[in-house]
Design an enzyme around this catalytic site. Structure first.
Site, PDB file in Angstrom:
ATOM      1  N   SER A 143      -0.585   0.410   0.939  1.00 25.49           N
ATOM      2  CA  SER A 143      -1.624  -0.276   0.178  1.00 25.49           C
ATOM      3  C   SER A 143      -1.047  -0.368  -1.388  1.00 25.49           C
ATOM      4  O   SER A 143      -0.303   0.665  -1.597  1.00 25.49           O
ATOM      5  CB  SER A 143      -3.019   0.493   0.368  1.00 25.49           C
ATOM      6  N   TYR A 156      -7.648   8.349  -0.182  1.00 28.08           N
ATOM      7  CA  TYR A 156      -7.151   7.165   0.466  1.00 28.08           C
ATOM      8  C   TYR A 156      -5.685   6.970  -0.141  1.00 28.08           C
ATOM      9  O   TYR A 156      -4.858   6.654   0.537  1.00 28.08           O
ATOM     10  CB  TYR A 156      -8.061   6.146   0.042  1.00 28.08           C
ATOM     11  N   LYS A 160      -1.944   7.052   1.695  1.00 25.02           N
ATOM     12  CA  LYS A 160      -1.045   5.891   1.599  1.00 25.02           C
ATOM     13  C   LYS A 160       0.341   6.127   0.910  1.00 25.02           C
ATOM     14  O   LYS A 160       1.350   5.608   1.233  1.00 25.02           O
ATOM     15  CB  LYS A 160      -1.801   4.591   0.797  1.00 25.02           C
TER      16      LYS A 160
HETATM   17  N1  LIG Z   1      -8.867  -4.487   2.954  1.00 26.91           N
HETATM   18  C1  LIG Z   1      -8.213  -4.089   2.094  1.00 26.91           C
HETATM   19  O1  LIG Z   1      -8.206  -4.509   0.998  1.00 26.91           O
HETATM   20  C2  LIG Z   1      -6.890  -3.342   2.231  1.00 26.91           C
HETATM   21  C3  LIG Z   1      -6.113  -3.110   1.231  1.00 26.91           C
HETATM   22  C4  LIG Z   1      -4.788  -2.249   1.359  1.00 26.91           C
HETATM   23  C5  LIG Z   1      -4.553  -1.743   2.475  1.00 26.91           C
HETATM   24  N2  LIG Z   1      -5.410  -2.035   3.764  1.00 26.91           N
HETATM   25  C6  LIG Z   1      -5.120  -1.274   4.985  1.00 26.91           C
HETATM   26  O2  LIG Z   1      -5.010  -2.383   6.136  1.00 26.91           O
HETATM   27  C7  LIG Z   1      -5.192  -1.541   7.054  1.00 26.91           C
HETATM   28  C8  LIG Z   1      -6.435  -2.600   7.913  1.00 26.91           C
HETATM   29  O3  LIG Z   1      -7.667  -2.826   6.919  1.00 26.91           O
HETATM   30  P1  LIG Z   1      -8.848  -3.613   7.158  1.00 26.91           P
HETATM   31  O4  LIG Z   1      -9.233  -3.905   5.770  1.00 26.91           O
HETATM   32  O5  LIG Z   1      -8.414  -4.542   8.002  1.00 26.91           O
HETATM   33  O6  LIG Z   1      -9.890  -2.733   7.831  1.00 26.91           O
HETATM   34  P2  LIG Z   1     -11.101  -2.897   8.738  1.00 26.91           P
HETATM   35  O7  LIG Z   1     -12.074  -1.456   8.413  1.00 26.91           O
HETATM   36  O8  LIG Z   1     -11.572  -4.319   8.642  1.00 26.91           O
HETATM   37  O9  LIG Z   1     -10.338  -2.785  10.356  1.00 26.91           O
HETATM   38  C9  LIG Z   1      -9.866  -1.764  10.461  1.00 26.91           C
HETATM   39  C10 LIG Z   1      -9.536  -1.711  11.985  1.00 26.91           C
HETATM   40  O10 LIG Z   1      -9.231  -0.267  12.537  1.00 26.91           O
HETATM   41  C11 LIG Z   1      -9.900   0.153  13.590  1.00 26.91           C
HETATM   42  N3  LIG Z   1     -10.031   1.622  13.573  1.00 26.91           N
HETATM   43  C12 LIG Z   1     -10.529   2.643  12.815  1.00 26.91           C
HETATM   44  N4  LIG Z   1     -10.201   3.606  13.201  1.00 26.91           N
HETATM   45  C13 LIG Z   1      -9.514   3.783  14.128  1.00 26.91           C
HETATM   46  C14 LIG Z   1      -8.732   4.485  15.266  1.00 26.91           C
HETATM   47  N5  LIG Z   1      -9.105   5.957  14.980  1.00 26.91           N
HETATM   48  N6  LIG Z   1      -7.987   4.383  16.233  1.00 26.91           N
HETATM   49  C15 LIG Z   1      -7.994   2.866  16.356  1.00 26.91           C
HETATM   50  N7  LIG Z   1      -8.580   1.943  15.689  1.00 26.91           N
HETATM   51  C16 LIG Z   1      -9.159   2.256  14.589  1.00 26.91           C
HETATM   52  C17 LIG Z   1     -11.341  -0.414  13.404  1.00 26.91           C
HETATM   53  O11 LIG Z   1     -12.202  -0.200  14.430  1.00 26.91           O
HETATM   54  C18 LIG Z   1     -11.082  -1.691  12.703  1.00 26.91           C
HETATM   55  O12 LIG Z   1     -10.843  -2.549  13.864  1.00 26.91           O
HETATM   56  C19 LIG Z   1      -5.929  -0.267   6.783  1.00 26.91           C
HETATM   57  O13 LIG Z   1      -4.813   0.725   7.008  1.00 26.91           O
HETATM   58  C20 LIG Z   1      -6.159  -0.336   5.388  1.00 26.91           C
HETATM   59  O14 LIG Z   1      -6.023   0.832   4.716  1.00 26.91           O
HETATM   60  C21 LIG Z   1      -6.501  -2.699   3.611  1.00 26.91           C
END
Ligand SMILES: NC(=O)c1ccc[n+]([C@@H]2O[C@H](COP(=O)([O-])OP(=O)(O)OC[C@H]3O[C@@H](n4cnc5c(N)ncnc54)[C@H](O)[C@@H]3O)[C@@H](O)[C@H]2O)c1
Length: 260
Positions: A143, A156, A160
């Protein structure tokens, strides 16, 4: 990107958000894709929307906290598709963590998903690549908050940073097997994870949801939020042949929040 004919990828957290966009993009790139998620219903829905097994897409239930579960998901993917080339360790959670409220339980909760899940995915993929007698690509979710500490989400951010550190060593240790390891570092992406975080920050401060979003959009050079597909484009590059000479890196895709 050029079409990647018949290679196999597994995406954790592929049932929604960024993981869903990655699964869709890699499928369009020509990969066979295993959509692995804790929530099998969303994983199956995404798999069905892409045409299911006949189109080279399966849904697999996985809990990335559980090492055995991650190994089983990779093994099932190898059995179903007869190969394995790329793992995307994307699953993650992002509860807020004010410094004075951090507990042993909250550390365990966040690290077990965001960091341990990457370790298990890296191990399971390495085992599969080596058993198949070839290299592969390990791509994990970092991230922008893993490049610069973000207010209100200390744990968080720490997970990361840890993912980046682990990935740098994985790149060095696994190069001898023809394996590369990289991370993608999104900014503020329109997903359920980000929506929940913006709402929580707003309600904690007694402010509106719009105010909550503003706290995260301030400082984005391109002055807009990211679409999940924009992150998937970078993952497509990291999963494909054009990135063969890149390892140990964290590619920031954040509209200009972090400048390295
Ligand atoms: N959305 C953002 O702005 C953002 C920014 C930087 C990094 N990220 C990273 O990107 C990745 C995806 O984020 P997102 O925004 O799509 O999240 P989201 O919450 O929309 O989706 C996450 C998915 O992961 C699954 N999940 C959660 N815990 C789990 C587990 N223990 N085992 C298996 N699956 C599991 C959930 O069921 C969900 O389908 C994450 O690692 C997040 O930290 C997101």
């Amino acid at each position: 990107m050029s079409k990647v004919s018949g290679k196999v990828a597994l995406v954790t957290g592929g049932g929604q958000g960024i993981g869903q966009a990655i699964a869709e993009r890699l499928h369009a790139d020509g990969f066979k894709v295993a959509i692995a998620d804790l929530n099998i219903d969303t994983a199956e829905k995404v798999a069905a929307s892409l045409g299911g097994k006949a189109a080279g897409v399966i849904a697999v239930q996985v809990n990335v906290v559980d090492r055995d579960s991650v190994f089983a998901a990779v093994e099932r993917t190898v059995t179903q598709f007869g190969g394995f080339d790329v793992i995307i360790n994307n699953a993650g959670i992002a509860p807020s963590s004010p410094i004075e409220e951090i507990t042993p339980e909250s550390i365990e909760e966040l690290f077990s998903v965001n960091f341990n899940g990457v370790v298990w995915g890296t191990q399971a993929a390495t085992k599969a690549f080596r058993a198949l007698g070839h290299g592969g690509k390990i791509i994990s979710a970092a991230s922008q908050a893993g490049h610069v500490g973000n207010p209100g989400i200390a744990l968080y951010s720490a997970t990361k940073f840890a993912v980046r550190g682990f990935t740098q060593t994985a790149a060095k240790d696994l190069a001898k097997y023809g394996i590369t390891a990289n991370t993608f570092a999104p900014g503020i992406v329109k997903t359920p994870l980000m929506e929940n975080l913006a709402k929580k920050v707003a309600s904690d401060a007694g402010m509106s949801e719009a105010w909550g979003w503003e706290q995260f959009t301030k400082g984005i050079t391109l002055e807009r939020l990211s679409e999940p597909s924009e992150v998937a484009g970078i993952v497509s590059f990291l999963a494909g042949p054009d990135s063969d000479y890149i390892t140990g890196q964290s590619i920031v895709v954040d509209g200009g929040m972090v400048f390295n």
